[in-house]
Design a protein around this motif. Sequence first.
Motif, mmCIF file in Angstrom:
data_model
loop_
_atom_site.group_PDB
_atom_site.id
_atom_site.type_symbol
_atom_site.label_atom_id
_atom_site.label_comp_id
_atom_site.label_asym_id
_atom_site.label_seq_id
_atom_site.Cartn_x
_atom_site.Cartn_y
_atom_site.Cartn_z
ATOM 1 N N VAL A 32 0.835 -1.206 0.000
ATOM 2 C CA VAL A 32 0.000 0.000 0.000
ATOM 3 C C VAL A 32 0.868 1.253 0.000
ATOM 4 C CG1 VAL A 32 -1.682 1.326 1.351
ATOM 5 C CG2 VAL A 32 -1.961 -1.143 1.092
ATOM 6 N N MET A 33 1.951 1.240 0.763
ATOM 7 C CA MET A 33 2.826 2.407 0.868
ATOM 8 C C MET A 33 3.541 2.725 -0.437
ATOM 9 S SD MET A 33 4.274 1.863 4.739
ATOM 10 C CE MET A 33 5.530 3.101 4.573
ATOM 11 N N GLN A 34 3.571 1.789 -1.361
ATOM 12 C CA GLN A 34 4.216 1.990 -2.656
ATOM 13 C C GLN A 34 3.207 2.183 -3.795
ATOM 14 O OE1 GLN A 34 7.529 2.365 -2.785
ATOM 15 N NE2 GLN A 34 7.467 2.050 -0.581
ATOM 16 N N ALA A 35 1.940 1.944 -3.501
ATOM 17 C CA ALA A 35 0.910 1.982 -4.541
ATOM 18 C C ALA A 35 0.637 3.410 -5.008
ATOM 19 C CB ALA A 35 -0.378 1.361 -4.021
ATOM 20 N N GLU A 36 0.321 3.550 -6.275
ATOM 21 C CA GLU A 36 -0.051 4.853 -6.821
ATOM 22 C C GLU A 36 -1.462 5.226 -6.385
ATOM 23 O OE1 GLU A 36 -0.775 6.930 -11.139
ATOM 24 O OE2 GLU A 36 0.621 5.266 -11.021
ATOM 25 N N LEU A 37 -2.371 4.256 -6.416
ATOM 26 C CA LEU A 37 -3.763 4.473 -6.030
ATOM 27 C C LEU A 37 -4.109 3.572 -4.852
ATOM 28 C CD1 LEU A 37 -5.420 4.446 -9.570
ATOM 29 C CD2 LEU A 37 -4.827 6.453 -8.202
ATOM 30 N N VAL A 38 -4.888 4.117 -3.908
ATOM 31 C CA VAL A 38 -5.286 3.346 -2.732
ATOM 32 C C VAL A 38 -6.792 3.475 -2.511
ATOM 33 C CG1 VAL A 38 -3.045 3.530 -1.597
ATOM 34 C CG2 VAL A 38 -4.775 5.285 -1.165
ATOM 35 N N THR A 39 -7.354 2.529 -1.781
ATOM 36 C CA THR A 39 -8.767 2.586 -1.412
ATOM 37 C C THR A 39 -8.921 3.435 -0.154
ATOM 38 O OG1 THR A 39 -8.646 0.663 0.035
ATOM 39 C CG2 THR A 39 -9.144 0.247 -2.309
ATOM 40 N N VAL A 40 -10.147 3.752 0.200
ATOM 41 C CA VAL A 40 -10.384 4.542 1.404
ATOM 42 C C VAL A 40 -9.910 3.782 2.644
ATOM 43 C CG1 VAL A 40 -12.784 3.809 1.777
ATOM 44 C CG2 VAL A 40 -12.017 6.056 2.585
ATOM 45 N N SER A 41 -10.095 2.472 2.672
ATOM 46 C CA SER A 41 -9.629 1.675 3.814
ATOM 47 C C SER A 41 -8.115 1.733 3.942
ATOM 48 C CB SER A 41 -10.081 0.225 3.681
ATOM 49 O OG SER A 41 -11.481 0.148 3.695
ATOM 50 N N GLU A 42 -7.430 1.684 2.815
ATOM 51 C CA GLU A 42 -5.966 1.779 2.835
ATOM 52 C C GLU A 42 -5.527 3.182 3.251
ATOM 53 O OE1 GLU A 42 -5.168 -1.640 -0.579
ATOM 54 O OE2 GLU A 42 -5.333 0.470 -1.180
ATOM 55 N N ILE A 75 -13.578 17.735 -0.917
ATOM 56 C CA ILE A 75 -12.236 18.224 -0.586
ATOM 57 C C ILE A 75 -11.180 17.122 -0.640
ATOM 58 C CG2 ILE A 75 -13.079 20.171 0.735
ATOM 59 C CD1 ILE A 75 -12.425 18.693 3.308
ATOM 60 N N LEU A 76 -11.610 15.891 -0.819
ATOM 61 C CA LEU A 76 -10.676 14.784 -1.002
ATOM 62 C C LEU A 76 -11.001 14.103 -2.334
ATOM 63 C CD1 LEU A 76 -8.344 13.168 0.205
ATOM 64 C CD2 LEU A 76 -10.024 11.723 1.344
ATOM 65 N N PRO A 77 -10.304 14.515 -3.395
ATOM 66 C CA PRO A 77 -10.589 13.985 -4.728
ATOM 67 C C PRO A 77 -10.268 12.496 -4.858
ATOM 68 C CG PRO A 77 -9.132 15.900 -4.841
ATOM 69 C CD PRO A 77 -9.248 15.511 -3.406
ATOM 70 N N PHE A 78 -11.014 11.845 -5.724
ATOM 71 C CA PHE A 78 -10.809 10.416 -5.976
ATOM 72 C C PHE A 78 -10.973 10.139 -7.461
ATOM 73 C CE2 PHE A 78 -15.311 11.023 -5.288
ATOM 74 C CZ PHE A 78 -15.891 10.255 -6.276
ATOM 75 N N ILE A 79 -10.620 8.923 -7.826
ATOM 76 C CA ILE A 79 -10.776 8.439 -9.195
ATOM 77 C C ILE A 79 -11.697 7.225 -9.116
ATOM 78 C CG2 ILE A 79 -9.599 7.373 -11.159
ATOM 79 C CD1 ILE A 79 -7.033 8.816 -10.143
ATOM 80 N N GLN A 80 -12.699 7.181 -9.969
ATOM 81 C CA GLN A 80 -13.568 6.016 -10.005
ATOM 82 C C GLN A 80 -13.283 5.278 -11.301
ATOM 83 O OE1 GLN A 80 -17.353 6.821 -8.538
ATOM 84 N NE2 GLN A 80 -18.083 4.740 -8.709
#
Length: 89
Positions: free
Chosen positions: A10-20, A40-45
């Motif tokens: 997870v610490m190396q991932a480009e994209l993470v889930t909300v749980s991560e 205020i917290l952008p995400f990608i779907q």
Amino acid sequence: MSRRRSLEVVMQAELVTVSELVQLSGMRYSTLKYYTETGILPFIQIDMGLVRRYPRLHALERLEEIRSMKDNGMTIQQIVDHYLSESAE
């Protein structure tokens, strides 16, 4: 259902889930969901799935900015207004 990724991955991932992101930031799940819902917290779907992915580095920087603003006495509404006015420019 997918397997949970290790914290090292997870610490190396480009994209993470909300749980991560909860694991990485130490913030509560409900807080991150609220920040997402207020914009205020952008995400990608990705695709049509329901899983939202957060750009790890950007999300952690944004959460640190929000913490700093709150520590300096800003209300959540002021923070929301700040980011929404910033994105409108």
